[in-house]
Design a protein around this motif. Sequence first.
Motif, PDB file in Angstrom:
ATOM      1  N   GLU A 162     -22.092 -17.368  17.550  1.00 32.69           N
ATOM      2  CA  GLU A 162     -20.777 -17.407  16.896  1.00 32.69           C
ATOM      3  C   GLU A 162     -19.716 -16.427  17.261  1.00 32.69           C
ATOM      4  O   GLU A 162     -18.388 -16.850  17.166  1.00 32.69           O
ATOM      5  CB  GLU A 162     -21.205 -17.061  15.285  1.00 32.69           C
ATOM      6  CG  GLU A 162     -19.893 -17.314  14.354  1.00 32.69           C
ATOM      7  CD  GLU A 162     -19.563 -18.794  14.149  1.00 32.69           C
ATOM      8  OE1 GLU A 162     -18.458 -18.766  13.571  1.00 32.69           O
ATOM      9  OE2 GLU A 162     -20.109 -19.926  14.825  1.00 32.69           O
ATOM     10  N   PHE A 163     -20.150 -15.087  17.695  1.00 31.91           N
ATOM     11  CA  PHE A 163     -19.249 -14.312  18.011  1.00 31.91           C
ATOM     12  C   PHE A 163     -18.425 -14.695  19.464  1.00 31.91           C
ATOM     13  O   PHE A 163     -17.213 -14.664  19.808  1.00 31.91           O
ATOM     14  CB  PHE A 163     -19.768 -12.885  18.603  1.00 31.91           C
ATOM     15  CG  PHE A 163     -18.846 -12.043  19.323  1.00 31.91           C
ATOM     16  CD1 PHE A 163     -18.099 -11.216  18.599  1.00 31.91           C
ATOM     17  CD2 PHE A 163     -18.817 -11.889  20.877  1.00 31.91           C
ATOM     18  CE1 PHE A 163     -17.376 -10.134  19.117  1.00 31.91           C
ATOM     19  CE2 PHE A 163     -18.033 -11.078  21.174  1.00 31.91           C
ATOM     20  CZ  PHE A 163     -17.198 -10.095  20.498  1.00 31.91           C
ATOM     21  N   LEU A 164     -19.336 -15.365  20.165  1.00 28.11           N
ATOM     22  CA  LEU A 164     -18.798 -16.141  21.617  1.00 28.11           C
ATOM     23  C   LEU A 164     -17.817 -17.375  21.146  1.00 28.11           C
ATOM     24  O   LEU A 164     -16.533 -17.084  21.826  1.00 28.11           O
ATOM     25  CB  LEU A 164     -19.886 -16.807  22.428  1.00 28.11           C
ATOM     26  CG  LEU A 164     -20.628 -15.677  23.228  1.00 28.11           C
ATOM     27  CD1 LEU A 164     -21.741 -16.694  24.002  1.00 28.11           C
ATOM     28  CD2 LEU A 164     -19.820 -14.805  24.256  1.00 28.11           C
ATOM     29  N   ARG A 165     -18.105 -17.986  20.337  1.00 26.05           N
ATOM     30  CA  ARG A 165     -17.060 -18.973  19.869  1.00 26.05           C
ATOM     31  C   ARG A 165     -15.874 -18.474  19.332  1.00 26.05           C
ATOM     32  O   ARG A 165     -14.465 -18.897  19.803  1.00 26.05           O
ATOM     33  CB  ARG A 165     -17.732 -20.011  18.912  1.00 26.05           C
ATOM     34  CG  ARG A 165     -16.940 -21.071  18.481  1.00 26.05           C
ATOM     35  CD  ARG A 165     -17.611 -21.688  17.229  1.00 26.05           C
ATOM     36  NE  ARG A 165     -17.356 -21.161  16.292  1.00 26.05           N
ATOM     37  CZ  ARG A 165     -16.585 -21.154  15.384  1.00 26.05           C
ATOM     38  NH1 ARG A 165     -15.234 -21.866  15.782  1.00 26.05           N
ATOM     39  NH2 ARG A 165     -16.106 -20.475  14.103  1.00 26.05           N
ATOM     40  N   LEU A 166     -15.863 -17.424  18.431  1.00 24.46           N
ATOM     41  CA  LEU A 166     -14.497 -16.911  17.795  1.00 24.46           C
ATOM     42  C   LEU A 166     -13.754 -16.275  18.742  1.00 24.46           C
ATOM     43  O   LEU A 166     -12.552 -16.509  18.824  1.00 24.46           O
ATOM     44  CB  LEU A 166     -15.034 -16.170  16.628  1.00 24.46           C
ATOM     45  CG  LEU A 166     -15.555 -16.812  15.400  1.00 24.46           C
ATOM     46  CD1 LEU A 166     -16.262 -16.095  14.598  1.00 24.46           C
ATOM     47  CD2 LEU A 166     -14.610 -17.820  14.964  1.00 24.46           C
ATOM     48  N   ALA A 167     -14.421 -15.262  19.601  1.00 25.27           N
ATOM     49  CA  ALA A 167     -13.770 -14.572  20.886  1.00 25.27           C
ATOM     50  C   ALA A 167     -13.034 -15.613  21.599  1.00 25.27           C
ATOM     51  O   ALA A 167     -12.032 -15.185  22.120  1.00 25.27           O
ATOM     52  CB  ALA A 167     -14.709 -13.598  21.281  1.00 25.27           C
ATOM     53  N   ARG A 168     -13.703 -16.449  22.057  1.00 24.05           N
ATOM     54  CA  ARG A 168     -13.066 -17.588  23.144  1.00 24.05           C
ATOM     55  C   ARG A 168     -11.862 -18.103  22.413  1.00 24.05           C
ATOM     56  O   ARG A 168     -11.023 -18.229  23.136  1.00 24.05           O
ATOM     57  CB  ARG A 168     -14.081 -18.550  23.537  1.00 24.05           C
ATOM     58  CG  ARG A 168     -15.258 -17.763  24.646  1.00 24.05           C
ATOM     59  CD  ARG A 168     -16.398 -19.021  24.983  1.00 24.05           C
ATOM     60  NE  ARG A 168     -17.125 -18.398  25.778  1.00 24.05           N
ATOM     61  CZ  ARG A 168     -18.519 -18.895  25.860  1.00 24.05           C
ATOM     62  NH1 ARG A 168     -18.599 -19.659  24.970  1.00 24.05           N
ATOM     63  NH2 ARG A 168     -19.196 -18.269  26.795  1.00 24.05           N
ATOM     64  N   LYS A 169     -12.003 -18.577  21.133  1.00 23.98           N
ATOM     65  CA  LYS A 169     -11.103 -19.203  20.439  1.00 23.98           C
ATOM     66  C   LYS A 169      -9.680 -18.149  20.131  1.00 23.98           C
ATOM     67  O   LYS A 169      -8.633 -18.320  20.481  1.00 23.98           O
ATOM     68  CB  LYS A 169     -11.568 -19.597  18.872  1.00 23.98           C
ATOM     69  CG  LYS A 169     -10.317 -20.256  18.205  1.00 23.98           C
ATOM     70  CD  LYS A 169     -10.767 -20.667  16.743  1.00 23.98           C
ATOM     71  CE  LYS A 169      -9.840 -21.251  16.050  1.00 23.98           C
ATOM     72  NZ  LYS A 169     -10.422 -21.577  14.608  1.00 23.98           N
TER      73      LYS A 169
END
Length: 402
Positions: A252-259
């Motif tokens: 979830e961190f990866l998804r939000l950081a990329r966003k």
Amino acid sequence: MKQPYILIIEDDPSVCALLFACLSKAGFRTTIVETGEEGLRLIEERQPDLLILDLNLPGMNGLDVCRNLRRDPWTSRIPVMMLTAQSEEQNVIDGLMVGADDYMTKPFSPKLLVARAQAILRRMADAAPKQETATELAQNSELPTLFIRSLGYCDLRLGTQNLPWGAAFSAAQRQLLSLLIVSRDGKTSLEEIQACFWPDSSSARARSSLDTLLSRVRRSLEQGLPPMDSRQYLQTRRGFVSLQNYQVDAQEFLRLARKGLQQAGKQNFWQAELALSSAFSLWQGPFLPGGFGCDQATVFEAELEQLYLEAGNVFARILAETGRAREAIKLLRSALHQCPTDDETVRLLYLLAIATDQPAQASQFLHGYRDALQRNGFSADEIRSIMSLIPSEPPTNWLPGS
């Protein structure tokens, strides 16, 4: 003391900005989404202490969102404050009838909204209802999500129960779990598992060993998180082993950081801040399963740390540009522990310390950087060249790309 977490479902950017500002100032952690569907998805992943809900939303409207929450025993106790421009008496009645705990109309007083939010949270704390056990959740609702925490801690949570990895699983079991949680969609082929665990064994022997390992992992899960039916969460099907009904904080961190980085690249800094704020609220420390002997987890850990540094630098610039330089320094100091030789992080820390009139701290950052470079084998000439590239004056605009 834990900061209350408020989820806001609102599609008006000006209202979003006002809510984020007044609630953050009052000490709340906030996440903002624009649609009811996205809000319900986030609630499945992490329940808020309070939901602030607009009625006129694209797609699913606020009344339907509230109805969905109240129908599900897993989410039925989440307090809801409706915030809408619909001020007719019947609108208020409709909102309260579907289960809202409070109803405010726009335009609104930020101070009054904060006071009402605090009042709702006090009432919830005073009521202190007994939390449902995993058994009750399994009987009364959809299958609960298995939350896997891997940033700073290694444990699994189901309902109100926690299971630490170190106490529950053998080294081989932890290695298999780490392989699954870093894989796309939690799915790994039997061939990949064989190559990781038993590269010199025949397919038949490797499958027998895998069946034994899976049986032990399932038994550990069921003993540690009763009354879990582990086959609902760990499945073997069509040549793959997969996790089901789960959520991993690192993914979830990866998804939000990329966003957030994507929005920053488009110069949408308000949207970038929202995504990055949510991402960094999940970060409690490094990705620990990377040390469990799985090459894929080690690669994932390196990717995660690189994104953490990149997103942290962008987030810090946004914070600095909006007058929150000290928050930016705190964020970057944490990042510096991950990688003491990251030049962009050191450069930003130094300039932020200068900008906030902290010359001693600025000098401390440079000394620490020089020592880190020496420990990593850089020559004196290389260090002098690197240090000469650090600007001496803060920029007039901190935003990335400016």
